[in-house]
Design a protein around this motif. Structure first.
Motif, PDB file in Angstrom:
ATOM      1  N   CYS A   1       9.558  -3.434  -2.794  1.00 46.71           N
ATOM      2  CA  CYS A   1       9.386  -2.045  -2.344  1.00 46.71           C
ATOM      3  C   CYS A   1       8.304  -1.936  -1.279  1.00 46.71           C
ATOM      4  O   CYS A   1       8.406  -1.142  -0.348  1.00 46.71           O
ATOM      5  CB  CYS A   1       9.085  -1.137  -3.527  1.00 46.71           C
ATOM      6  N   LYS A   2       7.260  -2.727  -1.438  1.00 43.21           N
ATOM      7  CA  LYS A   2       6.212  -2.773  -0.405  1.00 43.21           C
ATOM      8  C   LYS A   2       6.831  -3.193   0.932  1.00 43.21           C
ATOM      9  O   LYS A   2       6.587  -2.565   1.963  1.00 43.21           O
ATOM     10  CB  LYS A   2       5.126  -3.777  -0.842  1.00 43.21           C
ATOM     11  N   LYS A   3       7.670  -4.241   0.874  1.00 48.79           N
ATOM     12  CA  LYS A   3       8.295  -4.757   2.117  1.00 48.79           C
ATOM     13  C   LYS A   3       9.216  -3.733   2.767  1.00 48.79           C
ATOM     14  O   LYS A   3       9.327  -3.691   3.988  1.00 48.79           O
ATOM     15  CB  LYS A   3       9.115  -6.023   1.801  1.00 48.79           C
ATOM     16  N   ILE A   4       9.911  -2.915   1.964  1.00 50.30           N
ATOM     17  CA  ILE A   4      10.831  -1.947   2.574  1.00 50.30           C
ATOM     18  C   ILE A   4      10.150  -0.597   2.845  1.00 50.30           C
ATOM     19  O   ILE A   4      10.812   0.397   3.119  1.00 50.30           O
ATOM     20  CB  ILE A   4      12.149  -1.790   1.778  1.00 50.30           C
ATOM     21  N   GLY A   5       8.816  -0.583   2.765  1.00 49.86           N
ATOM     22  CA  GLY A   5       8.072   0.555   3.308  1.00 49.86           C
ATOM     23  C   GLY A   5       7.538   1.585   2.337  1.00 49.86           C
ATOM     24  O   GLY A   5       6.985   2.594   2.764  1.00 49.86           O
ATOM     25  N   PHE A   6       7.695   1.375   1.031  1.00 48.25           N
ATOM     26  CA  PHE A   6       7.141   2.360   0.082  1.00 48.25           C
ATOM     27  C   PHE A   6       5.610   2.296   0.071  1.00 48.25           C
ATOM     28  O   PHE A   6       5.042   1.213   0.014  1.00 48.25           O
ATOM     29  CB  PHE A   6       7.636   2.057  -1.340  1.00 48.25           C
ATOM     30  N   PRO A   7       4.945   3.466   0.072  1.00 51.29           N
ATOM     31  CA  PRO A   7       3.478   3.457  -0.055  1.00 51.29           C
ATOM     32  C   PRO A   7       3.016   3.485  -1.515  1.00 51.29           C
ATOM     33  O   PRO A   7       1.820   3.397  -1.781  1.00 51.29           O
ATOM     34  CB  PRO A   7       3.070   4.750   0.641  1.00 51.29           C
ATOM     35  N   GLY A   8       3.951   3.641  -2.465  1.00 54.57           N
ATOM     36  CA  GLY A   8       3.516   3.725  -3.860  1.00 54.57           C
ATOM     37  C   GLY A   8       4.673   3.802  -4.829  1.00 54.57           C
ATOM     38  O   GLY A   8       5.847   3.728  -4.439  1.00 54.57           O
TER      39      GLY A   8
END
Ligand SMILES: [Zn+2]
Length: 335
Positions: free
Chosen positions: A133-140
């Motif tokens: 999720c970090k890699k696909i742009g989620f901030p949290g």
């Protein structure tokens, strides 16, 4: 003024029939029984009727624009957490929901920010999905206030929190699987009494276990203005002082010391209470939220906050600066 509503829920319009796919369990199934509406079914049990603003991004933008709001932070509906299922199945479900939110944010980058969901019952899979999720742009991420009855203080969850700090991923704690709900189903008490208590349970667990002490850069936001935590803090602090043998087992720091180190949303339905929350937390740690699109939410986004005669800087903190700091995002990306 930029207005970001950081507590809203969304679902994809269509989802697989998870119970049929996995071959067990009462997973949520959407039954579109008439135009613009769907019934959320939990197995054969009717859970809740939702309407189009639960899944239609254009309709949502139209509805929140009425209150001069430009951005919504979206996350799933807590009943979708499905922590009770086989971890690999919760992971598949989480990936489906997270990919849906990621595609929404990609299509409407100025209107939506996403929070992911994780298979919290399995820390290894949870961290794997957190990294994706970090890699696909989620901030949290959004997590429940307990995981299958286990408190967030359980050592098994620490590595997930540690990974969140390392990956710079913010956390929203949302009450779910409310304690005592089977004993108090009448009068909607799980929502009215259980939810605020659940959020305090989560805050106390993260404080007393020393999680917030050991991970000072972890950015946690507790839903519904921290539930009952802030309003019962006097009692909690007194308990810490008078019975350290029961309370200060894993962390010698006074719980009051954590005020202003975590975030809470503004969902109070009550200017008097919000005024207190702002006083104890500081305006930079209070974020505008609504619980849109559900009827128990503060759905007139920020209206009573605008009528409280607060300094404009305080209002601006609540309406956008606090959320931007919590999620480490830049204001200019949303103007
Ligand atoms: Zn909510």
């Amino acid at each position: 003024m930029l207005k970001i509503d950081m507590h809203t829920h969304i679902l994809p319009k269509k989802m697989p029939n998870w119970s049929a796919k996995f071959g067990y369990g009462d997973f949520i199934y959407l039954y579109h029984h008439k135009p613009g509406y769907a019934q959320m079914m939990k197995g054969n049990q009717f859970f809740r009727e939702i309407n189009e603003n639960c899944w239609n991004p254009e309709l949502r933008i139209k509805e929140y624009s009425v209150f001069y709001t430009q951005v919504q932070v979206v996350c799933t509906i807590p009943v979708m957490f499905s922590y009770w299922a086989e971890p690999k199945d919760t992971l598949s479900l989480a990936q489906f929901l997270n990919d849906h939110i990621a595609s929404l944010v990609e299509k409407y980058p100025k209107n939506y920010i996403g929070l992911a969901t994780l298979p919290m019952q399995d820390p290894e899979l949870a961290i794997e999905e957190l990294e994706r999720c970090k890699k696909i742009g989620f901030p949290g991420i959004q997590i429940g206030s307990n995981i299958n009855g286990k408190n967030l203080s359980e050592p098994m969850f620490f590595e997930i929190f540690e990974a969140c700090e390392r990956l710079n991923m913010a956390i929203m704690v949302h009450p779910w699987d409310m304690m005592g709900q089977r004993d108090m189903a009448k009068y909607w008490l799980p929502w009215l009494v259980g939810m605020p208590a659940e959020t305090s349970r989560a805050a106390c667990s993260l404080i007393f276990s020393g999680t917030l002490e050991r991970l000072p850069n972890l950015r946690v936001n507790f839903s519904h203005a921290g539930g009952s935590f802030l309003t019962t803090l006097g009692r909690i602090e007194h308990g810490f002082n008078c019975r350290p043998d029961l309370v200060a087992l894993d962390n010698p720091v006074n719980p009051r010391n954590y005020l202003g180190k975590f975030w809470v949303d503004s969902i109070t339905h009550d200017p008097l209470l919000l005024d207190y929350v702002i006083k104890v937390q500081g305006s930079k740690r209070v974020t505008l939220g609504t619980d849109y699109p559900f009827p128990l939410g503060d759905l007139e986004i920020g209206t009573y906050i605008e009528q409280m005669n607060l300094d404009p800087e305080i209002v601006e903190d609540i309406f956008c600066n606090s959320t931007l700091e919590w999620l480490q995002l830049k204001k200019e990306d949303y103007l």
